[in-house]
Design a protein around this motif. Structure first.
Motif, PDB file in Angstrom:
ATOM      1  N   CYS A 195      -6.768  -0.968   0.213  1.00  0.00           N
ATOM      2  CA  CYS A 195      -5.821  -1.594   1.128  1.00  0.00           C
ATOM      3  C   CYS A 195      -6.576  -2.319   2.241  1.00  0.00           C
ATOM      4  O   CYS A 195      -7.474  -1.733   2.865  1.00  0.00           O
ATOM      5  N   PRO A 196      -6.235  -3.571   2.537  1.00  0.00           N
ATOM      6  CA  PRO A 196      -6.922  -4.284   3.621  1.00  0.00           C
ATOM      7  C   PRO A 196      -6.572  -3.733   4.996  1.00  0.00           C
ATOM      8  O   PRO A 196      -7.287  -3.986   5.962  1.00  0.00           O
ATOM      9  N   GLY A 197      -5.461  -2.956   5.076  1.00  0.00           N
ATOM     10  CA  GLY A 197      -5.063  -2.409   6.368  1.00  0.00           C
ATOM     11  C   GLY A 197      -5.698  -1.075   6.669  1.00  0.00           C
ATOM     12  O   GLY A 197      -6.434  -0.922   7.650  1.00  0.00           O
ATOM     13  N   CYS A 198      -5.478  -0.089   5.789  1.00  0.00           N
ATOM     14  CA  CYS A 198      -5.966   1.275   6.060  1.00  0.00           C
ATOM     15  C   CYS A 198      -7.141   1.670   5.173  1.00  0.00           C
ATOM     16  O   CYS A 198      -7.674   2.768   5.306  1.00  0.00           O
ATOM     17  N   ARG A 199      -7.536   0.792   4.264  1.00  0.00           N
ATOM     18  CA  ARG A 199      -8.658   1.022   3.351  1.00  0.00           C
ATOM     19  C   ARG A 199      -8.394   2.149   2.360  1.00  0.00           C
ATOM     20  O   ARG A 199      -9.322   2.697   1.760  1.00  0.00           O
TER      21      ARG A 199
ATOM     22  N   GLN B  90      -6.155   2.180  -3.918  1.00  0.00           N
ATOM     23  CA  GLN B  90      -4.895   1.985  -4.632  1.00  0.00           C
ATOM     24  C   GLN B  90      -5.047   2.420  -6.090  1.00  0.00           C
ATOM     25  O   GLN B  90      -6.157   2.491  -6.619  1.00  0.00           O
TER      26      GLN B  90
ATOM     27  N   HIS C 104      -9.423  -1.431  -5.900  1.00  0.00           N
ATOM     28  CA  HIS C 104      -8.600  -2.164  -4.949  1.00  0.00           C
ATOM     29  C   HIS C 104      -8.314  -1.266  -3.754  1.00  0.00           C
ATOM     30  O   HIS C 104      -7.646  -0.247  -3.897  1.00  0.00           O
TER      31      HIS C 104
ATOM     32  N   LEU D  63      -0.242  -6.034  -0.327  1.00  0.00           N
ATOM     33  CA  LEU D  63      -1.458  -6.067  -1.139  1.00  0.00           C
ATOM     34  C   LEU D  63      -1.557  -7.399  -1.856  1.00  0.00           C
ATOM     35  O   LEU D  63      -0.551  -7.988  -2.255  1.00  0.00           O
ATOM     36  N   ALA D  64      -2.796  -7.851  -2.053  1.00  0.00           N
ATOM     37  CA  ALA D  64      -3.020  -9.067  -2.822  1.00  0.00           C
ATOM     38  C   ALA D  64      -2.607  -8.843  -4.263  1.00  0.00           C
ATOM     39  O   ALA D  64      -2.622  -7.724  -4.773  1.00  0.00           O
TER      40      ALA D  64
ATOM     41  N   CYS E 289       0.837  -1.199   0.000  1.00  0.00           N
ATOM     42  CA  CYS E 289       0.000   0.000   0.000  1.00  0.00           C
ATOM     43  C   CYS E 289       0.870   1.247   0.000  1.00  0.00           C
ATOM     44  O   CYS E 289       1.850   1.335   0.753  1.00  0.00           O
TER      45      CYS E 289
ATOM     46  N   SER F 195       1.067  -1.770   4.035  1.00  0.00           N
ATOM     47  CA  SER F 195       0.560  -3.131   4.182  1.00  0.00           C
ATOM     48  C   SER F 195       0.699  -3.890   2.868  1.00  0.00           C
ATOM     49  O   SER F 195       0.546  -3.309   1.790  1.00  0.00           O
TER      50      SER F 195
END
Length: 232
Positions: free
Chosen positions: A55-59, A62, A53, A45-46, A38, A43
């Motif tokens: 970020c699963p951490g901070c949303r 991207q 897309h 990224l997949a 990210c 964090s």
């Protein structure tokens, strides 16, 4: 004869390639896609191409991929035959998620990425909705060069028909003639769309290319007709 006919048809606008590059998220560590992280919090990224897309951490939103598959983005099969209603639903869903109005209070970089996503989604929708641009994009994905004017050279009957329509459009404005031309263009485009569909479904890319070259001529005629109908 064919070269002379094409010269009389007037300047045609032949579209450029559709795909464009876009910035990628930054990579951390020595050159491996697994190190994609990210831009905001770092964090991991997949590796998938799902859009938008976050970020699963901070949303944080991207950036788009460098050359996203527009069919995959719009959740469509990579086929000339599409479901226009499904395409429209996907378009609206994606725009709701990434529209710049939702990111007015976010960091400038994320606002910029929102604008990029929104622009890309608009381009994907318009590209796949229009039969001509959809066909050209499919050719590009299959590594086939875009059609040129000369792809119609062998069909003198077709070139003569285009020339005659051009000559009618060059005459003084006549509403009945313009309506007749409008109907003719619509019929020809519908017929060509069916033929292009069949060509792609039997994987005859060269035949699809020739038919798309003809569709370009009618797209050009449609533009000329619109200009002719504008009140002077």
């Amino acid at each position: 004869m064919q070269a002379a006919l094409r010269q009389r048809l007037g300047g045609l606008r032949w579209p450029l390639r559709i795909s464009e590059a876009a910035p990628r998220p930054r990579f951390v560590g020595p050159g491996s896609p697994a190190a994609l992280r990210c831009w905001s919090c770092g964090s991991p990224l997949a590796a998938g191409e799902g859009l938008p897309h976050f970020c699963p951490g901070c949303r944080a939103l991207q950036p788009p991929g460098s050359r996203p598959d527009l069919f995959r983005l719009m959740d469509c099969d990579r086929s000339f035959r599409i479901n226009a209603q499904q395409l429209q639903r996907r378009f609206r869903s994606l725009q709701r998620a990434v529209h710049p109005d939702r990111f007015g209070q976010r960091p400038p970089k994320e606002q910029y990425y929102s604008e990029q996503h929104s622009s890309l989604i608009n381009k994907a929708y318009q590209t796949l909705l229009n039969p001509l641009s959809r066909g050209l994009y499919l050719l590009e994905l299959n590594g086939v060069e875009p059609p040129q004017e000369t792809d119609c050279d062998a069909d003198s009957v077709f070139l003569t028909e285009i020339m005659e329509i051009n000559e009618k459009l060059a005459e003084p404005k006549n509403e009945d003639i313009l309506k007749e031309i409008e109907t003719l263009i619509k019929v020809r485009e519908e017929q060509l769309t069916k033929e292009v569909t069949a060509a792609f479904e039997r994987d005859d890319l060269q035949e699809a290319k020739k038919l798309l070259a003809k569709m370009k001529y009618f797209a050009n005629l449609k533009d000329k007709l619109k200009n002719k109908k504008i009140p002077s």
